[in-house]
Design a protein around this motif. Structure first.
Motif, PDB file in Angstrom:
ATOM      1  N   GLN A  36     140.919 142.888  72.250  1.00 48.22           N
ATOM      2  CA  GLN A  36     139.574 142.545  71.798  1.00 48.22           C
ATOM      3  C   GLN A  36     138.605 142.785  72.927  1.00 48.22           C
ATOM      4  O   GLN A  36     138.706 142.146  73.985  1.00 48.22           O
ATOM      5  CB  GLN A  36     139.503 141.092  71.319  1.00 48.22           C
ATOM      6  CG  GLN A  36     138.179 140.734  70.687  1.00 48.22           C
ATOM      7  CD  GLN A  36     138.235 139.421  69.940  1.00 48.22           C
ATOM      8  OE1 GLN A  36     139.128 138.603  70.139  1.00 48.22           O
ATOM      9  NE2 GLN A  36     137.283 139.212  69.033  1.00 48.22           N
ATOM     10  N   LYS A  40     133.394 142.895  69.939  1.00 54.24           N
ATOM     11  CA  LYS A  40     134.123 143.643  68.922  1.00 54.24           C
ATOM     12  C   LYS A  40     135.229 142.797  68.321  1.00 54.24           C
ATOM     13  O   LYS A  40     135.638 141.782  68.885  1.00 54.24           O
ATOM     14  CB  LYS A  40     134.718 144.921  69.526  1.00 54.24           C
ATOM     15  CG  LYS A  40     133.676 145.925  69.989  1.00 54.24           C
ATOM     16  CD  LYS A  40     134.327 147.226  70.406  1.00 54.24           C
ATOM     17  CE  LYS A  40     133.299 148.258  70.797  1.00 54.24           C
ATOM     18  NZ  LYS A  40     133.922 149.558  71.188  1.00 54.24           N
ATOM     19  N   GLN A  41     135.728 143.239  67.173  1.00 54.47           N
ATOM     20  CA  GLN A  41     136.828 142.537  66.531  1.00 54.47           C
ATOM     21  C   GLN A  41     138.146 142.874  67.222  1.00 54.47           C
ATOM     22  O   GLN A  41     138.286 143.927  67.852  1.00 54.47           O
ATOM     23  CB  GLN A  41     136.899 142.927  65.052  1.00 54.47           C
ATOM     24  CG  GLN A  41     135.754 142.394  64.216  1.00 54.47           C
ATOM     25  CD  GLN A  41     135.971 142.602  62.736  1.00 54.47           C
ATOM     26  OE1 GLN A  41     136.668 143.522  62.316  1.00 54.47           O
ATOM     27  NE2 GLN A  41     135.384 141.733  61.915  1.00 54.47           N
ATOM     28  N   ARG A  42     139.081 141.967  67.067  1.00 54.78           N
ATOM     29  CA  ARG A  42     140.415 142.229  67.605  1.00 54.78           C
ATOM     30  C   ARG A  42     141.035 143.392  66.850  1.00 54.78           C
ATOM     31  O   ARG A  42     140.950 143.465  65.614  1.00 54.78           O
ATOM     32  CB  ARG A  42     141.279 140.972  67.464  1.00 54.78           C
ATOM     33  CG  ARG A  42     142.580 141.023  68.238  1.00 54.78           C
ATOM     34  CD  ARG A  42     143.290 139.678  68.223  1.00 54.78           C
ATOM     35  NE  ARG A  42     142.504 138.649  68.899  1.00 54.78           N
ATOM     36  CZ  ARG A  42     142.974 137.431  69.175  1.00 54.78           C
ATOM     37  NH1 ARG A  42     144.221 137.106  68.847  1.00 54.78           N
ATOM     38  NH2 ARG A  42     142.212 136.547  69.776  1.00 54.78           N
TER      39      ARG A  42
END
Length: 113
Positions: A36, A40-42
């Protein structure tokens, strides 16, 4: 309580390499890595089964290699050709064959000159 403990993160220059480790407190069939980045998203990076079947995200194919040592309940992620965009917290993930997911606390990888 299942525990996953990551190690091996750090600061590396672009083009450099690191090796991450994740030690599990017990045998877990599916183990893998996510990362991650800030804001931002994982995202999924790689996964390996107890039988050594692997799969990778397209973004890391050819640069990262996942492996495991079943005797030690440990997986590894070899990161080569690191780029600044690889900077992220890298999380170990474990999933039992009958369900149930577990996460490590993460290890920071920073790629910068």
């Amino acid at each position: 309580q299942v525990q996953l403990v990551e190690s091996g993160g750090g600061l590396v220059q672009p083009g450099g390499s690191l090796r991450l480790s994740c030690a599990a407190s017990e045998t877990i069939y599916y183990m893998g890595w996510y990362r991650q980045a800030p804001g931002k998203q994982r995202e999924f990076i790689a996964r390996i089964t107890w039988g050594d079947t692997t799969n990778y995200a397209d973004s890391v194919k050819g640069r990262f290699t996942i492996s495991r040592d079943n005797a030690k309940n440990t997986i590894y992620l070899q990161l080569n050709g690191l780029k600044p965009e690889d900077t992220a917290v890298y999380y170990c993930h474990g999933e039992f064959i009958n369900g149930g997911e577990h996460w490590g606390k993460g290890t920071q990888v920073t790629v910068s000159s």
